[in-house]
Design a protein around this motif. Sequence first.
Motif, PDB file in Angstrom:
ATOM      1  N   ALA A 145      -6.059   5.841   2.583  1.00 44.99           N
ATOM      2  CA  ALA A 145      -5.385   5.995   1.403  1.00 44.99           C
ATOM      3  C   ALA A 145      -5.944   7.016   0.203  1.00 44.99           C
ATOM      4  CB  ALA A 145      -5.454   4.630   0.777  1.00 44.99           C
ATOM      5  N   HIS A 169       1.592   4.240  -3.122  1.00 54.00           N
ATOM      6  CA  HIS A 169       1.478   5.645  -2.858  1.00 54.00           C
ATOM      7  C   HIS A 169       2.725   6.608  -3.048  1.00 54.00           C
ATOM      8  CE1 HIS A 169      -2.274   4.417  -1.347  1.00 54.00           C
ATOM      9  NE2 HIS A 169      -2.930   5.689  -1.332  1.00 54.00           N
ATOM     10  N   TRP A 196       0.848  -1.240   0.019  1.00 57.66           N
ATOM     11  CA  TRP A 196      -0.189  -0.049   0.058  1.00 57.66           C
ATOM     12  C   TRP A 196       0.980   1.083  -0.096  1.00 57.66           C
ATOM     13  CZ3 TRP A 196      -4.188  -2.954  -0.393  1.00 57.66           C
ATOM     14  CH2 TRP A 196      -5.336  -2.622  -0.352  1.00 57.66           C
ATOM     15  N   LYS A 197       1.809   1.304   0.795  1.00 60.07           N
ATOM     16  CA  LYS A 197       2.806   2.348   0.918  1.00 60.07           C
ATOM     17  C   LYS A 197       3.806   2.524  -0.479  1.00 60.07           C
ATOM     18  CE  LYS A 197       3.592   2.384   5.948  1.00 60.07           C
ATOM     19  NZ  LYS A 197       4.444   2.180   7.236  1.00 60.07           N
ATOM     20  N   ALA A 202      -5.149   1.826   4.931  1.00 60.73           N
ATOM     21  CA  ALA A 202      -6.053   1.695   3.808  1.00 60.73           C
ATOM     22  C   ALA A 202      -7.169   2.704   4.015  1.00 60.73           C
ATOM     23  CB  ALA A 202      -6.810   0.312   3.599  1.00 60.73           C
TER      24      ALA A 202
END
Length: 259
Positions: A96, A44, A40-41, A93
């Motif tokens: 996000a 981004h 997820w990181k 999340a």
Amino acid sequence: MSNDAVIIEKRDQALWITINRPDKRNAINAGVVEGITSGWKQAHDDAEVRVIVLTGAGDKAFCAGADLQSTGAAFSFDFSKPNVDYADLLRLAQNATKPSIARVNGTCMAGGMGLLCMTDMAVAADNVVFGLPEVKVGVFPMQVMSLLQNIAPRRLIAEWALTGEPFDAATAREAGLLNYVVPAAELDAKVDWLAKRLIDKSPTAIRRGKYAMRAIAAMSFDESIAYTESQIALLAMTEDAKEGLKAFVEKRKPVWPGK
């Protein structure tokens, strides 16, 4: 990129995160939480990535919940820490700003339901079985409920959580857990179709839009309308908005600067 439990791979402008424990029905352990968090990181931090796809390896399970094979390990906590790693993943999340899709290829149970709920959209094979069976082992889907309560009807959540009994993909779709249910053979095509519908849109509008959607979730109407009228004014000043309007007038596809 990968660790032992999660595979992270970039496919054009999509970042795929695959739980890679098919022999354990893709059950959650520390490595799974760490790997999904890392993915997820990474998504981004990479401007080229426009959408995240979360799935499980194989065709048997998306995620069957916490790994219960190591007795006690799944519910062993460091009580000196106020935060739990799985809960921190759900927080990450929720905050996000890039869209995410759950590709639900198999059984989705317990903590796997939390992973499903933390994504923005979901596509499932029609043979998938869902459930919140925690009461069968003496616990409760505490953290999952934090997201589930904003997606599914209250009485259905009560039935699922209090009985622990499974339900099918059609029920999940009717309850709002899924955007689409398709035959297993068509799952990848539908996920790719949905991802492409995100990739060709303004990344700035999506990023700021997701931020605003999160912000207004707990606001009253009066608070929300005041906030959003200021947000549309700010969005109109972005390079993406200017390019989008110019492309519309010139009757061409926009080339998004992403700013």
